[in-house]
Structure formats: C-alpha cells, structure tokens
Design a protein around this motif. Structure first.
Motif, PDB file in Angstrom:
ATOM      1  N   TYR A   1      77.133  25.530 -11.968  1.00  0.00           N
ATOM      2  CA  TYR A   1      76.816  24.828 -10.720  1.00  0.00           C
ATOM      3  C   TYR A   1      78.105  24.399 -10.002  1.00  0.00           C
ATOM      4  CZ  TYR A   1      72.137  24.716 -12.681  1.00  0.00           C
ATOM      5  OH  TYR A   1      70.926  25.070 -13.205  1.00  0.00           O
ATOM      6  N   GLY A   2      78.828  25.375  -9.494  1.00  0.00           N
ATOM      7  CA  GLY A   2      80.130  25.107  -8.863  1.00  0.00           C
ATOM      8  C   GLY A   2      80.031  24.243  -7.625  1.00  0.00           C
ATOM      9  N   LYS A   3      79.091  24.563  -6.754  1.00  0.00           N
ATOM     10  CA  LYS A   3      78.955  23.822  -5.493  1.00  0.00           C
ATOM     11  C   LYS A   3      78.564  22.369  -5.788  1.00  0.00           C
ATOM     12  CE  LYS A   3      75.718  22.861  -1.947  1.00  0.00           C
ATOM     13  NZ  LYS A   3      74.271  22.868  -1.765  1.00  0.00           N
ATOM     14  N   PHE A   4      77.610  22.205  -6.700  1.00  0.00           N
ATOM     15  CA  PHE A   4      77.164  20.855  -7.073  1.00  0.00           C
ATOM     16  C   PHE A   4      78.348  20.026  -7.562  1.00  0.00           C
ATOM     17  CE2 PHE A   4      75.572  18.002 -10.490  1.00  0.00           C
ATOM     18  CZ  PHE A   4      74.741  17.195  -9.727  1.00  0.00           C
ATOM     19  N   CYS A   5      79.173  20.628  -8.424  1.00  0.00           N
ATOM     20  CA  CYS A   5      80.297  19.897  -8.997  1.00  0.00           C
ATOM     21  C   CYS A   5      81.357  19.573  -7.962  1.00  0.00           C
ATOM     22  CB  CYS A   5      80.915  20.689 -10.155  1.00  0.00           C
ATOM     23  SG  CYS A   5      79.958  20.483 -11.659  1.00  0.00           S
ATOM     24  N   ARG A   6      81.578  20.493  -7.001  1.00  0.00           N
ATOM     25  CA  ARG A   6      82.541  20.206  -5.927  1.00  0.00           C
ATOM     26  C   ARG A   6      82.068  19.020  -5.098  1.00  0.00           C
ATOM     27  NH1 ARG A   6      82.918  25.724  -5.880  1.00  0.00           N
ATOM     28  NH2 ARG A   6      81.440  25.971  -4.174  1.00  0.00           N
ATOM     29  N   HIS A   7      80.755  19.013  -4.794  1.00  0.00           N
ATOM     30  CA  HIS A   7      80.206  17.888  -4.045  1.00  0.00           C
ATOM     31  C   HIS A   7      80.396  16.579  -4.813  1.00  0.00           C
ATOM     32  CE1 HIS A   7      77.725  19.253  -0.484  1.00  0.00           C
ATOM     33  NE2 HIS A   7      78.240  20.374  -0.927  1.00  0.00           N
ATOM     34  N   VAL A   8      80.051  16.608  -6.106  1.00  0.00           N
ATOM     35  CA  VAL A   8      80.153  15.391  -6.919  1.00  0.00           C
ATOM     36  C   VAL A   8      81.606  14.917  -6.977  1.00  0.00           C
ATOM     37  CG1 VAL A   8      79.999  14.529  -9.298  1.00  0.00           C
ATOM     38  CG2 VAL A   8      78.083  15.775  -8.310  1.00  0.00           C
ATOM     39  N   ALA A   9      82.538  15.868  -7.171  1.00  0.00           N
ATOM     40  CA  ALA A   9      83.953  15.492  -7.268  1.00  0.00           C
ATOM     41  C   ALA A   9      84.440  14.862  -5.967  1.00  0.00           C
ATOM     42  CB  ALA A   9      84.794  16.720  -7.611  1.00  0.00           C
ATOM     43  N   ALA A  10      84.067  15.481  -4.823  1.00  0.00           N
ATOM     44  CA  ALA A  10      84.484  14.943  -3.525  1.00  0.00           C
ATOM     45  C   ALA A  10      83.917  13.546  -3.325  1.00  0.00           C
ATOM     46  CB  ALA A  10      84.013  15.872  -2.412  1.00  0.00           C
ATOM     47  N   SER A  11      82.654  13.392  -3.721  1.00  0.00           N
ATOM     48  CA  SER A  11      81.997  12.092  -3.568  1.00  0.00           C
ATOM     49  C   SER A  11      82.681  11.023  -4.420  1.00  0.00           C
ATOM     50  CB  SER A  11      80.524  12.233  -3.961  1.00  0.00           C
ATOM     51  OG  SER A  11      79.888  11.000  -3.904  1.00  0.00           O
ATOM     52  N   ILE A  12      83.057  11.400  -5.645  1.00  0.00           N
ATOM     53  CA  ILE A  12      83.698  10.429  -6.542  1.00  0.00           C
ATOM     54  C   ILE A  12      85.074  10.023  -6.000  1.00  0.00           C
ATOM     55  CG2 ILE A  12      84.744  10.160  -8.838  1.00  0.00           C
ATOM     56  CD1 ILE A  12      82.357  11.797  -9.926  1.00  0.00           C
ATOM     57  N   ILE A  13      85.825  10.999  -5.476  1.00  0.00           N
ATOM     58  CA  ILE A  13      87.154  10.684  -4.923  1.00  0.00           C
ATOM     59  C   ILE A  13      87.021   9.739  -3.724  1.00  0.00           C
ATOM     60  CG2 ILE A  13      89.148  11.681  -3.714  1.00  0.00           C
ATOM     61  CD1 ILE A  13      88.743  14.168  -5.577  1.00  0.00           C
ATOM     62  N   LEU A  14      86.041  10.022  -2.846  1.00  0.00           N
ATOM     63  CA  LEU A  14      85.823   9.149  -1.688  1.00  0.00           C
ATOM     64  C   LEU A  14      85.372   7.755  -2.124  1.00  0.00           C
ATOM     65  CD1 LEU A  14      84.188  11.596   0.849  1.00  0.00           C
ATOM     66  CD2 LEU A  14      86.184  10.164   1.300  1.00  0.00           C
ATOM     67  N   SER A  15      84.548   7.703  -3.173  1.00  0.00           N
ATOM     68  CA  SER A  15      84.086   6.397  -3.675  1.00  0.00           C
ATOM     69  C   SER A  15      85.240   5.610  -4.277  1.00  0.00           C
ATOM     70  CB  SER A  15      83.006   6.587  -4.733  1.00  0.00           C
ATOM     71  OG  SER A  15      81.962   7.360  -4.241  1.00  0.00           O
ATOM     72  N   LEU A  16      86.141   6.323  -4.938  1.00  0.00           N
ATOM     73  CA  LEU A  16      87.330   5.675  -5.490  1.00  0.00           C
ATOM     74  C   LEU A  16      88.157   5.078  -4.357  1.00  0.00           C
ATOM     75  CD1 LEU A  16      89.067   5.168  -8.031  1.00  0.00           C
ATOM     76  CD2 LEU A  16      90.209   7.323  -7.578  1.00  0.00           C
ATOM     77  N   PHE A  17      88.285   5.834  -3.274  1.00  0.00           N
ATOM     78  CA  PHE A  17      88.989   5.368  -2.083  1.00  0.00           C
ATOM     79  C   PHE A  17      88.311   4.090  -1.546  1.00  0.00           C
ATOM     80  CE2 PHE A  17      89.680   5.751   2.609  1.00  0.00           C
ATOM     81  CZ  PHE A  17      91.059   5.611   2.601  1.00  0.00           C
TER      82      PHE A  17
END
Lengths: 200, 200
Positions: free
Chosen positions: B163-179
């Motif tokens: 699930y590459g697309k799913f994981c990219r979305h999750v990673a982007a979301s986590i980085i933004l949440s960290l921000f």
C-alpha cells in the motif's frame, strides 16, 4: 560611592507598595517548594516506570505444528520493539532531567524571589521534555494497544494472551509514564503561574 | 556603566506614572501579531494533515493461494487503525481550537497591553493541545513505522510495500502533524516570553 546606596534605594523603591508591584504584599511569590516536590514525583514515577519496562522480559513455550515435536521457547522483551526503546530512552532522559532540575530548584528555593529569566528558562525545557514524554507515551501506548487487541485488517495478531506478564509490565510502565507527562505539563503551568503572579 | 544603568532605572521608577509598570518603555510588548500568524500556520498544517490522512484510502488486488483463482481486493483506510483515528480526532480538535483562538488573538491584537490573565490562560490551553498532538503524532508514528518496517519478533508484517500510496499519505500527514505540534510548543514559549517581558 553610591553603588550600594543606589542599590539600596533601588531595592527600597522596588519593594515599596507604590512601585512596580501592584500587590502590596512584598516580593512575588516563590513556588519552588511545589516545583521541587513535582520534580521529585517526576523522578520517582520515571524511574519506577523505567525499571518496570526494562524488567518486562518473559519467556514462553510456543507450540508449533506438527505436534508433538514442535515446541519452541520465544521471548518477549522491550527491546524487540522500537516504540518501547523510545519510551525507555525518554524515561531515562526525563529521570536525568528531573535530577538536574531538582538540584537547581533546591538552590533557588531559598531565594525571596527567583528571577523571571529562571522561570522562563524552566518553561522552555519543561515543555520540550513534556512533548518528548507525551509522544513516547503515545508511541508505546499505540504498540501496547496493538499487542492487546491486534489488528485483523493488517493480520497483526495480539500477543498479550500469551505474554501476560510482559503486557502487565508494559501497561504499568505506560500508565506511570503518562503520570510523568502530566507532571511535566503541571510544571510548565506552575512556572507560567509564577510569571503571571509576578507580572500582575 | 552599571551605575548609570542603575540611575536610569531608578529615575524611571521614580518618574514613572502610577501605571504599575517598572520599565520605562511604556506598556509591555504585545506579541499577538506573531501569535496570530502561528495559529494561522497551525490551522493550515492541521487541516492539510487531516485532509491528507482522510483521503489515504487505497485498494489493492492481493494474490491468495491457491493460484490462479485466489485474488481478493483489500483496502487500506485510516479508520482500520485506532492510532490513525486518534490522529484524525486530534487534528480535528486542533483545527477547531486554532480557529477559536485565532479569533481571540485577532481581537486582542489591537490592545496596547493584553492582560497577563489572558496570556496565562492561553498557556494552559496551548500546552494541553500540544501534549494531545504530541501523543497523537507518537501513536500514529509508531504504527506507521510498523507498517514500513514490520516486526519479525511479533510476526507483524509490513504493508507499505503493497500500500504505497496509503503509506505516503500517512507519512505526509504525520510530518505535518509534527509541524503542528512544534507550532503549539512555540505558542506556549511565545506566551511565556510575553509574560516574562511583562514581569521584568
């Protein structure tokens, strides 16, 4: 000449009721006694949580097909999961941090009014520590919950039905770490309250 | 140097109007313009992170033995994991919170010197929000890391290779949440600095 004289005058002006402080009851309050107690509680909870997590190792005999020959011993240890390693590191840092700031807090406790700079500095370090602890509790909590419930969508099976002792240790450690995070938040609020009282 | 400085301070204190401020440069600084900008950044990052996480759904055809008959379509959605649901809730709360406090910040911005009580209140709410966001980022980060790397000890297989697309979305979301979490920490530091400047 008049350096001491001037300092004296300055002090007098500062502590006089009609000067900088709008409250008439002398210097601003010193809450470092409560600060010290909270840091002591932080140290105790972080150290106990650390010990409980590090001593969570459990070995179990797992039956493997074909029976009756298949049986292996498998361990559950905190360092099998990066999430628990992160919690151990965070707890270690929090313990050292609490010792360092306790000494500092003890030194400042006797002063009539610790400088605002000290309080501001403590707020910065305390909030960084609180954020690290909160994220570590979240990470370990997420993996612990997965161990307890599993996730059928990803075929991640729960392991708490096999490794009961390990899971009890992890759960106790997470609850204590959550307590430590709450104390760190309270420390920020206390320092902010102290600053607020001074600025009145 | 010290003597003139001291004399200046003394003069200022002596000649200052009965306003309660001990510093010579008028009312304490108002940092609500920076506060407003930070809250705007918080809103933007939280909303983008929320949208990216909610739209992360991915369907993949999974081959199942025995071939060639076995093939099923399986989804990866954020609501299959309690960790991601927690992050979505935290981001939703953070978005609403940032809107509410932005309105408040906007109203206070024009005042010459917002009361210390307002700053203290903001610190309390901001640090609670920061702790919630930090723990949510930790929880989602832990599960995301597990999806990326798996864990051989517990037989939890990684899913990010499928699930590459799913994981990219999750990673982007986590980085933004960290921000977003970092912005919340900065907001606490800003309010504390404002209080510190007032208490000088």
């Amino acid at each position: 000449m008049a350096v001491t004289e001037m300092t004296d005058t300055l002090d007098t002006v500062k502590t006089a009721p009609e000067s900088g402080y709008t409250t008439s009851d002398g210097p601003p309050p010193n809450y470092f006694r409560i600060d010290f107690l909270l840091r002591l509680l932080l140290l105790v909870s972080a150290v106990i949580s650390l010990v409980v997590l590090v001593t969570s190792k459990e070995s179990e005999v797992i039956a493997v097909l074909p029976q009756p020959f298949g049986a292996i011993i498998r361990d559950a240890k905190f360092n099998y999961s990066p999430a628990f390693i992160y919690l151990v590191v965070a707890l270690g840092v929090a313990s050292l941090y609490s010792i360092k700031t306790m000494i500092f807090s003890c030194a400042v406790m006797s002063r009539p009014a610790p400088s605002a700079k000290i309080l501001f500095g403590l707020i910065i370090f305390d909030i960084l520590m609180a954020a690290i602890m909160a994220s570590a509790v979240g990470t370990a909590g997420g993996i612990g919950y997965l161990g307890l419930k599993g996730n059928s969508h990803t075929n991640w099976v729960k392991f708490c039905d096999i490794y009961g002792k390990f899971c009890r240790h992890v759960a106790a450690s997470i609850i204590l770490s959550l307590f430590a995070s709450i104390i760190l938040v309270l420390l920020v609020v206390l320092s902010a309250y102290s600053l607020y009282k001074r600025s009145n």
